[in-house]
Motif scaffolding. Sequence first.
Motif, PDB file in Angstrom:
ATOM      1  N   GLY A  26       0.817  -1.203   0.000  1.00  0.00           N
ATOM      2  CA  GLY A  26       0.000   0.000   0.000  1.00  0.00           C
ATOM      3  C   GLY A  26       0.855   1.259   0.000  1.00  0.00           C
ATOM      4  N   PRO A  27       0.225   2.429   0.039  1.00  0.00           N
ATOM      5  CA  PRO A  27       0.941   3.691  -0.172  1.00  0.00           C
ATOM      6  C   PRO A  27       1.661   4.254   1.039  1.00  0.00           C
ATOM      7  N   GLY A  28       1.449   3.703   2.231  1.00  0.00           N
ATOM      8  CA  GLY A  28       2.148   4.237   3.391  1.00  0.00           C
ATOM      9  C   GLY A  28       1.444   4.012   4.715  1.00  0.00           C
ATOM     10  N   ASP A  29       0.141   4.195   4.737  1.00  0.00           N
ATOM     11  CA  ASP A  29      -0.626   3.967   5.958  1.00  0.00           C
ATOM     12  C   ASP A  29      -0.700   2.459   6.224  1.00  0.00           C
ATOM     13  N   PRO A  30      -0.158   1.967   7.359  1.00  0.00           N
ATOM     14  CA  PRO A  30      -0.175   0.523   7.631  1.00  0.00           C
ATOM     15  C   PRO A  30      -1.577  -0.072   7.643  1.00  0.00           C
ATOM     16  N   GLU A  31      -2.608   0.737   7.917  1.00  0.00           N
ATOM     17  CA  GLU A  31      -3.976   0.219   7.940  1.00  0.00           C
ATOM     18  C   GLU A  31      -4.527  -0.039   6.537  1.00  0.00           C
ATOM     19  N   LEU A  32      -3.809   0.410   5.508  1.00  0.00           N
ATOM     20  CA  LEU A  32      -4.235   0.150   4.134  1.00  0.00           C
ATOM     21  C   LEU A  32      -3.635  -1.144   3.579  1.00  0.00           C
ATOM     22  N   LEU A  33      -2.909  -1.884   4.397  1.00  0.00           N
ATOM     23  CA  LEU A  33      -2.429  -3.205   4.016  1.00  0.00           C
ATOM     24  C   LEU A  33      -3.626  -4.146   3.919  1.00  0.00           C
ATOM     25  N   THR A  34      -3.668  -4.982   2.890  1.00  0.00           N
ATOM     26  CA  THR A  34      -4.803  -5.894   2.744  1.00  0.00           C
ATOM     27  C   THR A  34      -4.703  -7.050   3.730  1.00  0.00           C
ATOM     28  N   LEU A  35      -5.840  -7.667   4.003  1.00  0.00           N
ATOM     29  CA  LEU A  35      -5.871  -8.829   4.887  1.00  0.00           C
ATOM     30  C   LEU A  35      -5.017  -9.963   4.327  1.00  0.00           C
ATOM     31  N   LYS A  36      -5.035 -10.119   3.012  1.00  0.00           N
ATOM     32  CA  LYS A  36      -4.256 -11.200   2.401  1.00  0.00           C
ATOM     33  C   LYS A  36      -2.761 -10.950   2.551  1.00  0.00           C
ATOM     34  N   ALA A  37      -2.355  -9.694   2.378  1.00  0.00           N
ATOM     35  CA  ALA A  37      -0.942  -9.361   2.556  1.00  0.00           C
ATOM     36  C   ALA A  37      -0.508  -9.626   3.994  1.00  0.00           C
ATOM     37  N   ALA A  38      -1.368  -9.280   4.946  1.00  0.00           N
ATOM     38  CA  ALA A  38      -1.054  -9.518   6.356  1.00  0.00           C
ATOM     39  C   ALA A  38      -0.904 -11.018   6.630  1.00  0.00           C
ATOM     40  N   ARG A  39      -1.757 -11.827   6.008  1.00  0.00           N
ATOM     41  CA  ARG A  39      -1.661 -13.278   6.210  1.00  0.00           C
ATOM     42  C   ARG A  39      -0.357 -13.829   5.637  1.00  0.00           C
ATOM     43  N   ILE A  40       0.021 -13.356   4.458  1.00  0.00           N
ATOM     44  CA  ILE A  40       1.266 -13.825   3.842  1.00  0.00           C
ATOM     45  C   ILE A  40       2.467 -13.468   4.710  1.00  0.00           C
ATOM     46  N   MET A  80       9.298 -19.875   1.677  1.00  0.00           N
ATOM     47  CA  MET A  80       8.411 -18.869   1.100  1.00  0.00           C
ATOM     48  C   MET A  80       9.088 -17.510   1.250  1.00  0.00           C
ATOM     49  N   VAL A  81       9.264 -16.810   0.137  1.00  0.00           N
ATOM     50  CA  VAL A  81       9.881 -15.484   0.147  1.00  0.00           C
ATOM     51  C   VAL A  81       8.834 -14.447  -0.224  1.00  0.00           C
ATOM     52  N   ALA A  82       8.558 -13.531   0.712  1.00  0.00           N
ATOM     53  CA  ALA A  82       7.651 -12.423   0.445  1.00  0.00           C
ATOM     54  C   ALA A  82       8.489 -11.206   0.069  1.00  0.00           C
ATOM     55  N   VAL A  83       8.287 -10.682  -1.129  1.00  0.00           N
ATOM     56  CA  VAL A  83       9.017  -9.506  -1.584  1.00  0.00           C
ATOM     57  C   VAL A  83       8.102  -8.295  -1.437  1.00  0.00           C
ATOM     58  N   LEU A  84       8.497  -7.361  -0.584  1.00  0.00           N
ATOM     59  CA  LEU A  84       7.666  -6.195  -0.305  1.00  0.00           C
ATOM     60  C   LEU A  84       7.752  -5.182  -1.442  1.00  0.00           C
ATOM     61  N   SER A  85       6.620  -4.575  -1.737  1.00  0.00           N
ATOM     62  CA  SER A  85       6.575  -3.554  -2.781  1.00  0.00           C
ATOM     63  C   SER A  85       5.623  -2.453  -2.343  1.00  0.00           C
ATOM     64  N   GLU A  86       6.148  -1.253  -2.200  1.00  0.00           N
ATOM     65  CA  GLU A  86       5.288  -0.124  -1.842  1.00  0.00           C
ATOM     66  C   GLU A  86       4.246   0.067  -2.943  1.00  0.00           C
ATOM     67  N   GLY A  87       3.008   0.354  -2.546  1.00  0.00           N
ATOM     68  CA  GLY A  87       1.934   0.456  -3.536  1.00  0.00           C
ATOM     69  C   GLY A  87       1.555  -0.923  -4.037  1.00  0.00           C
ATOM     70  N   ASP A  88       1.522  -1.096  -5.360  1.00  0.00           N
ATOM     71  CA  ASP A  88       1.165  -2.376  -5.981  1.00  0.00           C
ATOM     72  C   ASP A  88       2.392  -2.954  -6.677  1.00  0.00           C
ATOM     73  N   PRO A  89       2.670  -4.251  -6.497  1.00  0.00           N
ATOM     74  CA  PRO A  89       3.904  -4.835  -7.036  1.00  0.00           C
ATOM     75  C   PRO A  89       4.063  -4.723  -8.547  1.00  0.00           C
ATOM     76  N   LEU A  90       2.965  -4.754  -9.295  1.00  0.00           N
ATOM     77  CA  LEU A  90       3.057  -4.761 -10.758  1.00  0.00           C
ATOM     78  C   LEU A  90       2.758  -3.396 -11.363  1.00  0.00           C
ATOM     79  N   PHE A  91       2.857  -2.348 -10.540  1.00  0.00           N
ATOM     80  CA  PHE A  91       2.631  -0.982 -11.020  1.00  0.00           C
ATOM     81  C   PHE A  91       3.850  -0.144 -10.646  1.00  0.00           C
ATOM     82  N   TYR A  92       4.794  -0.064 -11.570  1.00  0.00           N
ATOM     83  CA  TYR A  92       6.069   0.641 -11.347  1.00  0.00           C
ATOM     84  C   TYR A  92       6.864   0.061 -10.184  1.00  0.00           C
ATOM     85  N   GLY A  93       6.598  -1.162  -9.788  1.00  0.00           N
ATOM     86  CA  GLY A  93       7.263  -1.741  -8.622  1.00  0.00           C
ATOM     87  C   GLY A  93       8.563  -2.445  -8.988  1.00  0.00           C
ATOM     88  N   SER A  94       9.581  -2.314  -8.136  1.00  0.00           N
ATOM     89  CA  SER A  94      10.854  -3.009  -8.369  1.00  0.00           C
ATOM     90  C   SER A  94      10.682  -4.524  -8.321  1.00  0.00           C
TER      91      SER A  94
END
Length: 256
Positions: A19-33, A108-122
């Motif tokens: 997500g863009p910065g606010d930790p509360e905007l993390l999705t439930l699925k991302a939190a589970r991963i 299992m390797v979780a690669v963090l990406s600010e915002g969305d991973p497939l939108f200008y993400g490294s």
Amino acid sequence: MNALHEARSGGRLVGVGTGPGDPELLTLKAARILAEADVVAYFAKRGNNSNARAIVEARFRPDMLELPLLYPVTTEIDRDHDDYRSQISDFYEESAERVAEHLGAGRMVAVLSEGDPLFYGSYMHLHVRLAHRFPTEVIPGVTAMSGCWSATGLPIVQGDDVLSVLPGTMSEFELTRRLADTDAAVIMKVGRNLPKIRRALEATGKLTRAVYVERGTMPGSVSMRLADKQDDKAPYFAIVLVAGWPGRPGASGAKP
């Protein structure tokens, strides 16, 4: 699972949108991963903290391995220079192999990406090198642009409006041409490109509609009409929003 992602060996790669910065905007699925991952990898500038890591740090477990992937170059060399292209390409190859070592070991390797991973993400640089070798999943994230227009309460497009997403790194000529041919725009990668962006907006009559947002959804967020910003200083991850829907109630020039 898609045949493209069938495993040739153990392990699982997951691109996680934070997500863009606010930790509360993390999705439930991302939190589970993040609760399940063996390794958490993230890109960062050498000597700087990772924004994506900072967003989810509170969810890290003591037994979780961290894998920082530190860029060898940032703004010291022009991105169009052959030396930059060579160094950054080698860096992504080496980073992919570091991640592959853990995947090959069955982790299992979780690669963090600010915002969305497939939108200008490294993360994408790892995805294209590894997704055909290991089981892969991508967890979408709230984009910086949607976080910013939501935080500022700015209706961005409606009806048949066309929205263009433009990197501020493109030439002034190209910025001006594309801004002239769109109803609404999001200009990303602002930083030292702000003077050029301002000139392109003024040339297309869109400067008065432009809103500057810095650190959107994060503590210390700043937003204002770009025309009211008195200097041209901006971080790389600032965003400029140009709203469409000119006939909306309350918009400049709209009918009452």
